[in-house]
Design a protein around this motif. Sequence first.
Motif: not given
Lengths: 201, 201
Positions: B160-188
Amino acid sequence: MIDTAKLTIRMGIVRTFADMKSTENPWQTLNSSVPYENPWLSIRHEEVITPAGTPGIYGVVSFKNKAVGVVPIDADGNTYLVGQYRYALNEYSWEIPEGGSPLGTVPLDSAKRELKEETGLEAKKWTEIARIHTSNSATDEEGFLYIAEDLTEGEHAPEDTEDLRLWKLPLAEAIDMAMTSRITDALSVSALLIVARLRGI
Amino acid sequence: MIDTAKLTIRMGIVRTFADMKSTENPWQTLNSSVPYENPWLSIRHEEVITPAGTPGIYGVVSFKNKAVGVVPIDADGNTYLVGQYRYALNEYSWEIPEGGSPLGTVPLDSAKRELKEETGLEAKKWTEIARIHTSNSATDEEGFLYIAEDLTEGEHAPEDTEDLRLWKLPLAEAIDMAMTSRITDALSVSALLIVARLRGI
């Protein structure tokens, strides 16, 4: 940039950006105190209203340094790892050369200094490859990762609290260590796997 | 295992393991106190003798949860990212589904719970892909990363403390986000790039 057309919520409903909640801060901070501080970090203890509108607390570990990490690559395709006993982990850890950049300083300058101190290496070519957050549930630590090339060797001078070992090895072997959790440091894993993908290794 | 035959020190001298300093803890802890604690972490402030034999202090941020992170992959090669405003960063962040596993619980069980809570997904096939340390200069936070496959969808129930959005996308796009610092979370970033390499994406 997030492609907002691809945002979805559950039940298959696709909404435009205007329909979605914004990315603005949904938390309210009611008050803040600093119960602990040392030369490297402070704790901000804050009373908050959560995004759900409920009262809560948040303890933010605020770092006084940016993290910097460097993947040095020599002309033969070797890199250098630094080994040290990590006091906070109570474990020995092999990592890329890394360290801290005090807030207000230029991270690239600190990366150059850390590389020199820990390995003796200087590099003519620097490439920033990532901005990263190490532990975002409770800390504000932000890191910057670099590739360093066109290397020349000199004397290294670790800080006097450090007890470091240096290991020169093929970049491909370091990447394999990151893939198999023989390297566990998140900055090192991220940097080495970004380099692997950029270089097609 | 580290191949000790490959350990080198400066000036080109290669030494055997017996010649090297050991990987045992070179720090001494003289005393320890806990100046701050909340339900998620505590600070251990310790007076120490550094590896160089000099007196010093260390403030260890000790987490009460292991971190768990999950890369769900559906039959069409899509993954799911979770978006939330990260209070500690003061930034919006897109990440793999992740959360905490209280010390003494089984991280895989917590990963299953977090995936269900944040995305509604359940998975028949789980694969552990990494053990990781997020911020080892000052914290003892340890994380475990997983791939989740053979997915079925259900209702999700964020805390109940969370305010989350969910995004379904091709794995290759998520990997590209990780490569280009659009994802910055180190675990991700770590998890997505490990998956990319394991799958040859």
